[in-house]
Scaffold this active site. Structure first.
Site, PDB file in Angstrom:
ATOM      1  N   ALA A 110       1.025  -1.415  -0.470  1.00 53.62           N
ATOM      2  CA  ALA A 110      -0.050   0.338   0.242  1.00 53.62           C
ATOM      3  C   ALA A 110       0.563   1.455   0.129  1.00 53.62           C
ATOM      4  O   ALA A 110       2.286   1.096   0.044  1.00 53.62           O
ATOM      5  CB  ALA A 110      -0.779  -0.171   1.016  1.00 53.62           C
ATOM      6  N   PHE A 111       0.457   2.683  -0.589  1.00 57.53           N
ATOM      7  CA  PHE A 111       0.746   3.419  -0.316  1.00 57.53           C
ATOM      8  C   PHE A 111       1.982   3.783   1.032  1.00 57.53           C
ATOM      9  O   PHE A 111       2.134   4.616   0.500  1.00 57.53           O
ATOM     10  CB  PHE A 111       0.076   4.816  -1.222  1.00 57.53           C
ATOM     11  CG  PHE A 111      -0.398   5.877   0.014  1.00 57.53           C
ATOM     12  CD1 PHE A 111      -1.733   5.005   0.507  1.00 57.53           C
ATOM     13  CD2 PHE A 111       0.385   6.692   0.556  1.00 57.53           C
ATOM     14  CE1 PHE A 111      -2.697   5.595   1.485  1.00 57.53           C
ATOM     15  CE2 PHE A 111      -0.447   7.634   1.421  1.00 57.53           C
ATOM     16  CZ  PHE A 111      -1.524   7.165   2.317  1.00 57.53           C
ATOM     17  N   LYS A 112       1.682   3.854   1.753  1.00 56.92           N
ATOM     18  CA  LYS A 112       2.429   3.913   2.967  1.00 56.92           C
ATOM     19  C   LYS A 112       3.488   3.925   2.960  1.00 56.92           C
ATOM     20  O   LYS A 112       4.393   4.529   3.495  1.00 56.92           O
ATOM     21  CB  LYS A 112       1.042   3.413   4.379  1.00 56.92           C
ATOM     22  CG  LYS A 112      -0.097   3.947   4.364  1.00 56.92           C
ATOM     23  CD  LYS A 112      -0.551   4.743   5.273  1.00 56.92           C
ATOM     24  CE  LYS A 112      -2.128   4.860   5.488  1.00 56.92           C
ATOM     25  NZ  LYS A 112      -3.163   4.777   4.704  1.00 56.92           N
ATOM     26  N   ASP A 113       4.027   2.464   1.960  1.00 56.95           N
ATOM     27  CA  ASP A 113       5.653   2.062   2.290  1.00 56.95           C
ATOM     28  C   ASP A 113       6.121   3.061   1.742  1.00 56.95           C
ATOM     29  O   ASP A 113       7.282   3.417   2.009  1.00 56.95           O
ATOM     30  CB  ASP A 113       5.306   0.742   1.487  1.00 56.95           C
ATOM     31  CG  ASP A 113       5.618  -0.147   1.813  1.00 56.95           C
ATOM     32  OD1 ASP A 113       5.144  -0.578   3.142  1.00 56.95           O
ATOM     33  OD2 ASP A 113       4.524  -1.320   1.598  1.00 56.95           O
TER      34      ASP A 113
END
Ligand SMILES: *Cc1c(COP(=O)(O)O)cnc(C)c1O
Length: 467
Positions: A110-113
């Site tokens: 997910a984009f949080k990485d």
């Protein structure tokens, strides 16, 4: 570069202090004292740079000389080593003027990485330099937790306590957190919703006793460094698409207002962006606010886009601070009203300012499922449910002007049940992740009881002092 708080514009903090403390002591959020600017000439130079180089040049303006260039470069390179695509953020052209920007090629899909991998390494770098150790507490609606855990596992200077709402995150989301076997990681499932988890985190942070025995820090999207490193993919994408004098519109699936706020910062500092579309699911606080200028908090509704099941978007305080021209007491009174009365309303002139930058729409679950199916039939691409909300919201906003970028925030394999419901199609995890379904899980279920949670942290911590 120095930072102030949304509750105190006299404050003067360094980047390292802002990174390590997360939330300001007065309860406000940190923001730079002055916005740096990128000239057209600088933007042109980004054309030939890769993701990591752009990350260095953009973040440098917010970090200043606090970290040596060579160290910052090393930290950035290390942070993207475990991404599955060489270009880090890849994109697909849907037709002449529409793109899908895929931000799920990091270790937890997910984009949080994209921000948290760097934030984890920055923490480690500064803590080692200062010979410090910290305890990180964070609430997750699904994806922040796993991204934070992956970014911090086995680092000797940090321990993590991550709260997720019990039975309210997807099976894969939970397993990405609970199968990590590391001494410094603690998963806690709280019998409540995400907002309850976030409220507990805020309370722990201001607990006098805990403050005397812990060095606490936050890693959720209130941390300025997360906002900062989410700005990068906006710059990366725009630099790779050659459209002279065109402004871009981005549609961003939103919950805590972190990702889309990063887009707003990108615009503020010189990226050619026209409108940012705040896509919400049936938890529609942000769309009501953008369209009508008021907020009325309701109970959180559980949806098929769980990472957006939020009623109180923390980062909104940053936007409000900007709207009110850094007037701390106005910010404070509005936020306090929001907590106490569960509602606020803003003046028309502020609403206009919001609408100059943002559009927003609320997407129902049935519409999300329809878009998943429709998009697959048209483009042969399987979306995740969050991204589908982004696409549906853009259609509902009826933006005619293009170019348009849909931010794709998660890999569809994180949500197999929903994909099956929409497409009657089984989606499998990438091979690298097949272990998740077999590995042993470890997490503690606790009732929504402040003292129980507090005591559990004291009992399990390896860094707690004098107890
Ligand atoms: C966190 C998350 C969102 C919401 O992003 P915010 O920054 O909280 O607005 C959307 N989609 C996915 C997949 C997420 O993990």
């Amino acid at each position: 570069m120095y930072y102030e708080s949304t509750r105190n514009n006299k404050l003067k903090k360094s980047f390292s202090e802002v990174l390590l403390t997360g939330l300001a002591e007065d309860g406000g959020l940190f923001l730079p004292k002055k916005w740096p600017k990128f000239s057209k000439k600088e933007l042109v130079k980004f054309k030939k740079m890769n993701y990591q180089e752009i990350a260095f040049h953009v973040s440098k303006k917010f970090i200043g000389n606090e970290i040596k260039d060579s160290d910052l470069k090393k930290i950035i390179l290390k942070s993207f080593k475990n991404f599955s695509k060489k270009e880090i953020a890849s994109f697909k052209n849907l037709n002449d003027n529409k793109w899908l920007l895929e931000l799920f090629h990091g270790p937890t899909l997910a984009f949080k990485d994209y921000a948290l991998q760097i934030v984890g390494n920055l923490f480690e770098f500064i803590l080692k330099k200062n010979k410090n150790k910290i305890t990180i507490i964070g609430a997750t609606s699904g994806d922040t937790g796993s991204a934070a855990i992956d970014a911090c596992k086995n680092k000797s200077t940090m321990e993590l306590f991550i709260f997720h709402p019990y039975k309210k995150v997807s099976n894969i989301q939970r397993r990405l957190m609970t199968t990590v076997n590391a001494k410094n990681i603690h998963n806690i499932a709280i019998k409540g919703n995400f907002d309850d988890c976030q409220r507990i985190v805020k309370k722990l942070f201001t607990d006098k006793y805990l403050k005397s025995v812990f060095s606490f820090s936050a890693i959720n999207s209130i941390n300025w460094a997360r906002i900062l490193f989410q700005i990068i993919y906006y710059f990366y994408f725009v630099s790779k698409i050659n459209l002279k004098n065109k402004k871009f519109n981005f549609s961003v699936p939103s919950g805590n207002f972190g990702n889309v706020y990063s887009g707003y910062v990108a615009k503020k500092i010189g990226l050619p962006i026209d409108k940012l579309i705040i896509a919400t699911n049936e938890n529609d606080v942000l769309s009501t606010f953008t369209n009508n200028g008021y907020i009325k908090l309701k109970p959180v509704k559980q949806t098929i886009s769980p990472s957006m099941d939020i009623q109180l978007p923390s980062n909104l305080e940053r936007l409000i601070y900007d709207l009110f021209n850094k007037n701390n007491s106005l910010v404070k009174s509005h936020i306090e009203k929001l907590y106490k009365n569960k509602r606020i309303i803003i003046n028309k002139k502020y609403l206009k300012k919001i609408q100059n930058n943002f559009k927003s729409s609320k997407v129902t679950e049935s519409n999300t499922l329809l878009i998943l199916k429709d998009f697959f039939l048209k483009n042969k691409i399987v979306l995740d449910p969050h991204t589908a909300v982004g696409i549906a919201a853009e259609k509902q906003c009826k933006i005619k002007k293009q170019p348009l970028v849909y931010i794709s925030t998660a890999h569809p394999a994180k949500f197999p049940e929903t994909i099956y419901k929409a497409l009657k199609k089984k989606i499998t995890l990438p091979n690298k992740y097949k272990y998740l379904l077999k590995s042993k899980e470890s997490y503690k279920v606790i009732n929504l009881n402040y003292n129980k949670i507090k005591n559990y942290i004291i009992e399990k911590s390896i860094f707690v002092k004098n107890v």
